[in-house]
Enzyme design. Structure first.
Site, short mmCIF file in Angstrom:
data_model
loop_
_atom_site.label_atom_id
_atom_site.label_comp_id
_atom_site.label_asym_id
_atom_site.label_seq_id
_atom_site.Cartn_x
_atom_site.Cartn_y
_atom_site.Cartn_z
N ASP A 135 0.85 -1.18 0.00
CA ASP A 135 0.00 0.00 0.00
C ASP A 135 0.89 1.23 0.00
O ASP A 135 1.94 1.26 0.64
CB ASP A 135 -0.97 0.00 1.18
CG ASP A 135 -0.29 -0.07 2.53
OD1 ASP A 135 0.06 1.00 3.09
OD2 ASP A 135 -0.12 -1.19 3.06
N GLU A 150 -7.37 4.14 12.38
CA GLU A 150 -6.24 3.83 13.27
C GLU A 150 -6.04 4.97 14.26
O GLU A 150 -6.87 5.87 14.37
CB GLU A 150 -4.98 3.58 12.45
CG GLU A 150 -4.56 4.75 11.56
CD GLU A 150 -3.30 4.44 10.76
OE1 GLU A 150 -2.20 4.67 11.32
OE2 GLU A 150 -3.41 3.99 9.60
#
Length: 279
Positions: A78, A169
């Site tokens: 990613d 997150e």
């Protein structure tokens, strides 16, 4: 010019210290609860997992081992605007077969390198998708889902496009859980997920860590029936998974390695990646 990738640990350390200072200020008596985050001052430094090492480090997995036996794993990565223009031919030559690209953050940031990264990965043969970096105290989940879809977060059943991912997150701007209760966080994620599904026909993959999910959602199991799990843990085994998920679809196992950006493994052979892309 963007800083060299070798400076990422130092940047993460600075960001962690700033985050800790903000959290301490927020804990002072009389501090407004609504001030969970400051302005989005560095979205170019918020990538998938940018807060993980500072909070969790790397080492032995929670639970002492893999949650389930690992199937054949497909390697991928990613990336975000931090990587700028990516050498996709080189990543393919090194074995990368899928990629996720940061598209958006909040409702005001788009990755300036998105086209090169999203189209470039596709052009070399990778199956690719995009992700949204969530900032839950800035705007509603559905609002951020709409922004994501409008700026690269869509999906098509062409077998080459993965469903969008929600990167949820540790807060890079302040209090870990963005000033939300566990119930409010679950509601925010549901708002994003349901709106993304309404717009695209797919539920987003949810990226998180077991520690953050436990702290900030109360280890909610509300999404196991609809959303695939992308777990972040920088060690040699997946460990205990959050929220009642029986297995991970993707594992982000390191923030550095053979590929640009973060290193990932899809929990299945390439035909399973293709099946997930098709829906």
């Amino acid at each position: 010019m963007l800083p060299a990738r070798s400076t990422r640990p130092a940047l993460l350390t600075v960001l962690a210290l700033v985050t800790a200072l903000l959290a301490a200020v927020l804990a002072l008596p009389g501090t407004a609860h609504a001030a969970a985050s400051g302005p989005m001052t560095h979205p170019e430094l918020d990538w998938m997992g940018s807060t993980v090492r500072a909070h969790e480090g790397a080492g032995a997995p929670a639970g002492g081992g893999a949650a389930v036996p690992l199937a054949t794993q497909t390697p991928g990565m990613d990336v975000s605007g931090y990587q700028a223009n990516v050498d996709w031919a080189g990543a393919w030559a090194n074995g990368g077969r899928f990629a996720y690209v940061k598209a958006t953050e909040g409702t005001s940031y788009t990755n300036p390198y998105f086209a090169q990264q999203y189209n470039g990965s596709y052009n070399v043969g990778m199956i690719r998708g995009s992700y949204h970096f969530a900032v839950p105290d800035v705007s509603a989940g559905a609002t951020q889902a709409d922004y994501f879809v409008a700026h690269g977060g869509g999906w098509s059943a062409d077998g080459k496009t993965l469903p969008g991912a929600l990167d949820i997150e540790y807060n890079p701007y302040g209090a870990t859980c963005y000033g939300l209760s566990a119930g409010s966080m679950v509601s925010w994620i549901a708002s994003f997920s349901n709106e993304y599904h309404a717009r695209t026909g797919r539920y987003p993959t949810i990226y998180s860590t077991t520690d953050w999910w436990t702290q900030c959602t109360g280890n909610s199991g509300a999404f196991t029936a609809t959303n695939a799990l992308w777990i972040a843990r920088y060690t040699t085994a997946v460990g205990t998974l959050p929220g009642g998920w029986g297995f991970q679809t993707i594992w982000q196992f390191s923030d550095a390695g053979a590929f640009p950006g973060d290193q990932d493994r899809f929990n299945g052979a390439i035909d399973r990646v293709q099946a997930y892309a098709r829906g």
